[in-house]
Design a protein around this motif. Structure first.
Motif, PDB file in Angstrom:
ATOM      1  N   ARG A   2       0.825  -1.190   0.000  1.00 39.21           N
ATOM      2  CA  ARG A   2       0.000   0.000   0.000  1.00 39.21           C
ATOM      3  C   ARG A   2       0.870   1.254   0.000  1.00 39.21           C
ATOM      4  N   GLN A  72      -5.091   2.623  -6.209  1.00 38.22           N
ATOM      5  CA  GLN A  72      -4.205   2.439  -5.069  1.00 38.22           C
ATOM      6  C   GLN A  72      -2.781   2.838  -5.453  1.00 38.22           C
ATOM      7  N   VAL A  77      -4.919   6.375   0.841  1.00 36.29           N
ATOM      8  CA  VAL A  77      -5.559   6.499   2.154  1.00 36.29           C
ATOM      9  C   VAL A  77      -5.872   7.953   2.474  1.00 36.29           C
ATOM     10  N   TYR A  92      -5.696  -4.946   4.050  1.00 40.52           N
ATOM     11  CA  TYR A  92      -4.496  -4.319   4.592  1.00 40.52           C
ATOM     12  C   TYR A  92      -3.708  -5.324   5.418  1.00 40.52           C
ATOM     13  N   GLN A  94      -1.638  -6.810   8.330  1.00 38.66           N
ATOM     14  CA  GLN A  94      -1.666  -6.544   9.766  1.00 38.66           C
ATOM     15  C   GLN A  94      -0.434  -5.753  10.177  1.00 38.66           C
ATOM     16  N   ASP A  96      -0.049  -2.493   9.480  1.00 41.52           N
ATOM     17  CA  ASP A  96       0.083  -1.298   8.643  1.00 41.52           C
ATOM     18  C   ASP A  96      -0.396  -0.092   9.443  1.00 41.52           C
ATOM     19  N   VAL A  99      -3.614   2.780   8.831  1.00 42.51           N
ATOM     20  CA  VAL A  99      -5.000   2.594   9.231  1.00 42.51           C
ATOM     21  C   VAL A  99      -5.030   1.929  10.598  1.00 42.51           C
ATOM     22  N   ASN A 101      -6.109  -1.306  12.132  1.00 42.34           N
ATOM     23  CA  ASN A 101      -6.405  -2.627  11.597  1.00 42.34           C
ATOM     24  C   ASN A 101      -7.496  -3.332  12.382  1.00 42.34           C
ATOM     25  N   HIS A 104      -7.592  -9.952  11.531  1.00 39.33           N
ATOM     26  CA  HIS A 104      -7.393 -10.461  10.177  1.00 39.33           C
ATOM     27  C   HIS A 104      -8.552 -11.366   9.784  1.00 39.33           C
ATOM     28  N   ILE A 221      -4.110 -10.655   6.732  1.00 42.01           N
ATOM     29  CA  ILE A 221      -4.770  -9.560   6.027  1.00 42.01           C
ATOM     30  C   ILE A 221      -5.989  -9.086   6.820  1.00 42.01           C
ATOM     31  N   GLY A 224      -9.151  -2.018   7.086  1.00 39.30           N
ATOM     32  CA  GLY A 224      -8.658  -0.793   7.709  1.00 39.30           C
ATOM     33  C   GLY A 224      -9.773   0.199   7.975  1.00 39.30           C
TER      34      GLY A 224
END
Length: 271
Positions: A2, A72, A77, A92, A94, A96, A99, A101, A104, A221, A224
């Motif tokens: 991202r 993207q 964002v 997103y 995990q 990151d 955002v 999170n 997952h 994953i 966000g």
């Protein structure tokens, strides 16, 4: 991967009182920001597996799904979620920090895509000597590129771009075109992209779950939400938990390789 967002933008957004931040969430619709041309993950025509998961959540919440489409690229964002244009972004990794999170909702890994019947289809590790002398496609800056460099395979590798506007460029599709044309002998791709694309083309997919060196090839994953919107995050977490089996089925049907929580083996999915 991202695009990066300046930390100050999120600090400014989260600096307000918690209730004020939470008020940005629209309770009349599930507002999702997504790339309009990021198939097989998201697509403006609604065919992506992330679109299907968003529709599942919308139905569970009793709200229609409303999209804000934005490629993207750098600023995704900042110009979407942080700007209040949506309340949820799918897919997103995990941890990151751009955002907040959620939990997952799947775990996946990079894959090696090969032509059916090719001896390389049996390769399970990037350290396998069978890869020596073969030309592999790899995304520049991706974790598999480190393995190829360490194994002396980069001199024959064909690189493909990482950050592109998918409305005009398609590196993963081009890599698989090259594989089928014999330009390369194997394609190294992120599983949620490579798995579905390879399935549609009848290619072989090997999830790379046996690597023990660094960097890791698998990721948890999440979805966000904006920083500070913890109540909204908990609400999404609850829906993920309640609908996990249905989410798994969507992913498997799409061809996404999903793993257990530790990234060590394929996840067993109920029919």
């Amino acid at each position: 991967m991202r695009p990066l967002l300046p930390v100050l933008a999120l600090i400014a957004l989260a600096g307000s009182a918690g209730a004020q931040v939470a008020d940005l969430v629209d309770r009349s619709a599930l507002r999702v920001c997504a790339d309009p041309a990021n198939s097989p993950m998201s697509d403006k025509d609604g065919s992506g597996f992330e679109n299907r998961i968003a529709e599942l959540l919308g139905q569970a919440l009793g709200r229609p799904v409303r999209y804000t489409w934005f490629p993207q690229v750098n600023g995704f964002v900042r110009k979407t979620l942080a700007a209040g244009e949506c309340d949820l972004v799918m897919g997103y990794a995990q941890g990151d920090e751009l955002v907040l999170n959620t939990n997952h909702y799947y775990v996946s890994t990079h894959v090696l895509v090969t032509r059916p019947g090719d001896p390389l289809a049996a390769v399970e590790r990037l350290e396998d000597p069978a890869l020596q002398g073969h030309r592999l496609g790899v995304v520049v800056g991706s974790p598999p590129a480190t393995y190829l460099a360490r194994g002396g395979l980069m001199k024959l590798a064909k690189p493909y771009d990482l950050m592109v506007d998918r409305r005009v460029e398609n590196p993963a599709g081009q890599m698989l075109d090259d594989l089928q044309a014999g330009v390369i002998d194997g394609a190294l791709l992120w599983g949620p992209i490579g798995g579905p694309l390879a399935k549609a083309r009848g290619l072989s997919v090997m999830p790379l779950v046996h690597e023990t060196a660094s960097p890791k090839l698998w990721y948890r994953i999440t979805m966000g939400v904006r920083q500070g919107e913890t109540d909204w995050k908990h609400e999404i977490n609850s829906q993920i938990r309640r609908n996990q089996e249905a989410i798994d089925r969507i992913l498997v049907e799409a061809g996404v390789p999903i793993l257990n929580d530790y990234g060590t083996e394929p996840k067993q999915v109920a029919n």
